[in-house]
Scaffold this active site. Sequence first.
Site, PDB file in Angstrom:
ATOM      1  N   HIS A  46       1.642  -6.870 -11.862  1.00 50.03           N
ATOM      2  CA  HIS A  46       0.568  -7.742 -11.361  1.00 50.03           C
ATOM      3  C   HIS A  46      -0.765  -7.066 -11.648  1.00 50.03           C
ATOM      4  O   HIS A  46      -0.814  -6.007 -12.310  1.00 50.03           O
ATOM      5  CB  HIS A  46       0.763  -8.052  -9.871  1.00 50.03           C
ATOM      6  CG  HIS A  46       0.875  -6.846  -8.989  1.00 50.03           C
ATOM      7  ND1 HIS A  46      -0.190  -5.998  -8.750  1.00 50.03           N
ATOM      8  CD2 HIS A  46       1.924  -6.318  -8.305  1.00 50.03           C
ATOM      9  CE1 HIS A  46       0.190  -5.029  -7.943  1.00 50.03           C
ATOM     10  NE2 HIS A  46       1.480  -5.194  -7.663  1.00 50.03           N
ATOM     11  N   HIS A  78      -1.263  -3.162 -11.254  1.00 47.99           N
ATOM     12  CA  HIS A  78      -0.741  -2.318 -12.343  1.00 47.99           C
ATOM     13  C   HIS A  78      -1.638  -2.456 -13.573  1.00 47.99           C
ATOM     14  O   HIS A  78      -1.946  -1.472 -14.236  1.00 47.99           O
ATOM     15  CB  HIS A  78       0.684  -2.725 -12.726  1.00 47.99           C
ATOM     16  CG  HIS A  78       1.641  -2.788 -11.572  1.00 47.99           C
ATOM     17  ND1 HIS A  78       2.254  -3.960 -11.185  1.00 47.99           N
ATOM     18  CD2 HIS A  78       2.052  -1.841 -10.701  1.00 47.99           C
ATOM     19  CE1 HIS A  78       3.037  -3.716 -10.136  1.00 47.99           C
ATOM     20  NE2 HIS A  78       2.925  -2.441  -9.818  1.00 47.99           N
ATOM     21  N   CYS A  93      11.594   6.125   4.593  1.00 46.36           N
ATOM     22  CA  CYS A  93      11.058   4.802   4.241  1.00 46.36           C
ATOM     23  C   CYS A  93      11.517   4.456   2.841  1.00 46.36           C
ATOM     24  O   CYS A  93      11.229   5.186   1.892  1.00 46.36           O
ATOM     25  CB  CYS A  93       9.533   4.778   4.304  1.00 46.36           C
ATOM     26  SG  CYS A  93       8.854   3.218   3.670  1.00 46.36           S
ATOM     27  N   CYS A 141       8.572   3.760   0.342  1.00 47.05           N
ATOM     28  CA  CYS A 141       7.947   4.974  -0.193  1.00 47.05           C
ATOM     29  C   CYS A 141       8.949   5.833  -0.959  1.00 47.05           C
ATOM     30  O   CYS A 141       8.555   6.741  -1.677  1.00 47.05           O
ATOM     31  CB  CYS A 141       7.352   5.838   0.916  1.00 47.05           C
ATOM     32  SG  CYS A 141       6.020   5.070   1.843  1.00 47.05           S
ATOM     33  N   CYS A 178       5.855   2.540   9.000  1.00 45.22           N
ATOM     34  CA  CYS A 178       5.221   3.133   7.822  1.00 45.22           C
ATOM     35  C   CYS A 178       3.872   2.440   7.600  1.00 45.22           C
ATOM     36  O   CYS A 178       3.806   1.212   7.566  1.00 45.22           O
ATOM     37  CB  CYS A 178       6.120   2.943   6.597  1.00 45.22           C
ATOM     38  SG  CYS A 178       5.244   3.212   5.051  1.00 45.22           S
ATOM     39  N   HIS A 201       3.993   0.224   4.314  1.00 46.43           N
ATOM     40  CA  HIS A 201       4.943  -0.893   4.183  1.00 46.43           C
ATOM     41  C   HIS A 201       5.132  -1.679   5.471  1.00 46.43           C
ATOM     42  O   HIS A 201       5.819  -2.696   5.469  1.00 46.43           O
ATOM     43  CB  HIS A 201       6.283  -0.377   3.646  1.00 46.43           C
ATOM     44  CG  HIS A 201       6.146   0.183   2.265  1.00 46.43           C
ATOM     45  ND1 HIS A 201       5.880   1.517   2.028  1.00 46.43           N
ATOM     46  CD2 HIS A 201       6.162  -0.415   1.054  1.00 46.43           C
ATOM     47  CE1 HIS A 201       5.772   1.718   0.729  1.00 46.43           C
ATOM     48  NE2 HIS A 201       5.930   0.569   0.111  1.00 46.43           N
ATOM     49  N   LYS A 234      -3.646  -5.624   0.455  1.00 42.59           N
ATOM     50  CA  LYS A 234      -3.479  -5.052  -0.876  1.00 42.59           C
ATOM     51  C   LYS A 234      -2.668  -6.045  -1.711  1.00 42.59           C
ATOM     52  O   LYS A 234      -1.654  -6.571  -1.239  1.00 42.59           O
ATOM     53  CB  LYS A 234      -2.712  -3.743  -0.732  1.00 42.59           C
ATOM     54  CG  LYS A 234      -2.306  -3.117  -2.034  1.00 42.59           C
ATOM     55  CD  LYS A 234      -1.428  -1.905  -1.770  1.00 42.59           C
ATOM     56  CE  LYS A 234      -0.954  -1.308  -3.082  1.00 42.59           C
ATOM     57  NZ  LYS A 234       0.134  -0.367  -2.907  1.00 42.59           N
ATOM     58  N   LYS A 270       3.566  -7.188  -5.011  1.00 43.38           N
ATOM     59  CA  LYS A 270       4.490  -8.231  -5.475  1.00 43.38           C
ATOM     60  C   LYS A 270       4.759  -9.255  -4.384  1.00 43.38           C
ATOM     61  O   LYS A 270       4.920 -10.425  -4.643  1.00 43.38           O
ATOM     62  CB  LYS A 270       5.788  -7.620  -5.960  1.00 43.38           C
ATOM     63  CG  LYS A 270       6.509  -6.846  -4.879  1.00 43.38           C
ATOM     64  CD  LYS A 270       7.971  -6.729  -5.166  1.00 43.38           C
ATOM     65  CE  LYS A 270       8.591  -5.969  -4.005  1.00 43.38           C
ATOM     66  NZ  LYS A 270       9.985  -6.075  -3.844  1.00 43.38           N
TER      67      LYS A 270
HETATM   68  N1  MSP Z   1       6.743   4.683  -9.229  1.00 43.81           N
HETATM   69  C1  MSP Z   1       5.683   5.126  -8.397  1.00 43.81           C
HETATM   70  C2  MSP Z   1       4.766   6.066  -9.140  1.00 43.81           C
HETATM   71  C3  MSP Z   1       5.406   7.267  -9.735  1.00 43.81           C
HETATM   72  S1  MSP Z   1       4.310   8.184 -10.696  1.00 43.81           S
HETATM   73  C4  MSP Z   1       5.099   9.607 -10.995  1.00 43.81           C
HETATM   74  C5  MSP Z   1       4.863   3.914  -7.922  1.00 43.81           C
HETATM   75  N2  MSP Z   1       5.022   2.788  -8.618  1.00 43.81           N
HETATM   76  S2  MSP Z   1       4.293   1.389  -8.281  1.00 43.81           S
HETATM   77  O1  MSP Z   1       4.880   0.412  -9.144  1.00 43.81           O
HETATM   78  O2  MSP Z   1       4.301   1.123  -6.894  1.00 43.81           O
HETATM   79  O3  MSP Z   1       2.837   1.562  -8.784  1.00 43.81           O
HETATM   80  C6  MSP Z   1       1.837   2.073  -7.964  1.00 43.81           C
HETATM   81  C7  MSP Z   1       0.550   2.083  -8.746  1.00 43.81           C
HETATM   82  O4  MSP Z   1       0.257   0.773  -9.254  1.00 43.81           O
HETATM   83  C8  MSP Z   1      -0.670   2.432  -7.921  1.00 43.81           C
HETATM   84  O5  MSP Z   1      -0.827   3.825  -7.744  1.00 43.81           O
HETATM   85  C9  MSP Z   1      -1.753   1.812  -8.747  1.00 43.81           C
HETATM   86  O6  MSP Z   1      -1.987   2.600  -9.873  1.00 43.81           O
HETATM   87  C10 MSP Z   1      -1.121   0.501  -9.170  1.00 43.81           C
HETATM   88  N3  MSP Z   1      -1.323  -0.548  -8.165  1.00 43.81           N
HETATM   89  C11 MSP Z   1      -0.363  -1.323  -7.601  1.00 43.81           C
HETATM   90  N4  MSP Z   1      -0.957  -2.228  -6.764  1.00 43.81           N
HETATM   91  C12 MSP Z   1      -2.290  -2.054  -6.777  1.00 43.81           C
HETATM   92  C13 MSP Z   1      -3.376  -2.708  -6.162  1.00 43.81           C
HETATM   93  N5  MSP Z   1      -3.245  -3.739  -5.348  1.00 43.81           N
HETATM   94  N6  MSP Z   1      -4.628  -2.248  -6.450  1.00 43.81           N
HETATM   95  C14 MSP Z   1      -4.840  -1.200  -7.312  1.00 43.81           C
HETATM   96  N7  MSP Z   1      -3.826  -0.568  -7.900  1.00 43.81           N
HETATM   97  C15 MSP Z   1      -2.533  -0.946  -7.643  1.00 43.81           C
HETATM   98  O7  MSP Z   1       4.137   4.068  -6.969  1.00 43.81           O
END
Ligand code: MSP
Length: 507
Positions: A19, A22, A127, A130, A145, A148, A297, A300
Amino acid sequence: MTEKFYITTPIYYVNSKPHIGHAYTSIVADIFTRYQKLLGAETYFLTGTDEHGQKIATSARERGISPKELCDEVSQTFRDLLPEINVENNQFIRTTDPEHKKVVQEALNYVHDKGLIYKQDYSGDYCQGCERYLDGDDLNSEGLCKDHLKAPEAITESNYFFKMSAFQDQLIKHIEDNPDFITPEQYRKETLGFLKEPLQDMCVSRSKERLTWGIEIPFDTEFVTYVWFDALLNYCSALGYKGADKFEKFWPEVHHLLAKDIVKTHCVYWPTMLMALDIPLPKRFLVHGYWLTGDHKISKSIKSEEEFVPLDLKDKVGPDPLRFFLAAAMSFGRDATFGEEIFKEKYNADLANNIGNLISRSTNLVAKNFDGKLPEAVFEKREEELFAALTQYWEDLKTQITNFELNKAADQITAMGRLVNKYIDEHEPWKMLKDESQREAAGRVLRAMCESIRFIAGAAQGFMPDISAKMLESLSEEPAKDLSFFVLGKMQAGSEITKCPPLFPRL
Ligand code: MSP
């Protein structure tokens, strides 16, 4: 020696499709990389997917497919997104890659051989969101948490632990001695805040009874590795790990980009792991805030208001305006709200009515009145001032990019466009063109307009690569490859100027 620049994004979980959150991180990494390249650095940009863990196993089971099938499918959607948002990464790593798994096992053996991993019974609050045991400061007042908003699960099991606590003092000292290690400042403070409490050792295993979808612990095959120990190592394994040429070349220049949700795992867990592995610490952690919808935030599970899907804008207006908006509208490090109206307003003001208007009226006037040939001109004081001001904006942009002040850098592009539009409005070349005696002066103004557009297009290239290329194409100019591009007043008189097609379709 050329400078090196290595940047990573978090590797994304494959339990949901990508989304805008990412996309933001990947786009930011891409923008920094493009500017570093323009500044002459040799760059390496890594992104990828994080594929092990309980969440994946559970999602796969729910869909009746194997974890690997699920990973292949979802990982591909993350990979496919990149060209659609004009992101040019060097590598896309998956934690299911055999080379990565090998490195994780090697690292576990290394730390175990040093006596830094021990086995113990453990009870804690786990969690699943996390994928880790929570500490007191991870819970809200209701014991849920904080991220979450779910109650953690109380778990007791025998597990392997990494002596993270042994590195607490060394880490605090490193953060204190290196003010740029974690930026913006608020996240450096947050990390030092975590480190005020004694660090717990990190549980690095999961029994196969609870979880099979992971990398086997090499010294005890009854267990698999904890996902974060596996995932964080991707930043090293991607380069071939210790001793590999790529690793030696780029590791010292690594910049980890992430959002504030994973500050603790990155700024505490990861540096202590690296210390145990005798690998130098990263150069920098760059932490950004959240994109919100309302006050949530974007994730998904939380849909944006009225089914508006921000990422769909890449198809509606094209990737570049979306990239520019994302870079400009979030003050780097803070949270920002994404809504349809907010996007529209900024898009119209900064892009359509500013840069778009500038290029369409300039190329149109030359096409109509000078037979599509760039006019000859002897510049006057007014143009010299304009060029000096544009050059200053560019100097500021470069400084801000190297300081990772992304939104400030994006604002320079908007400011450049406004400045040139103001210059045009002051001269009104369309009026001058009605008076034959002012034809030469009108030519001078139009020439200055084209020179300025060329300069702005080069300066904006890192944000909007396709749109910049189109702007330059209508001036018969090539994209900027290095800093020698950035001179004003040196275009070839007589070269072909064609009317630029609309770059920013009305919304
Ligand atoms: N898999 C772990 C990261 C491991 S790195 C060794 C993870 N994955 S995640 O799919 O949850 O991705 C988290 C990251 O996605 C955040 O740190 C950020 O870079 C990005 N984001 C996901 N949602 C976001 C927002 N709503 N706003 C900004 N960035 C966001 O955590």
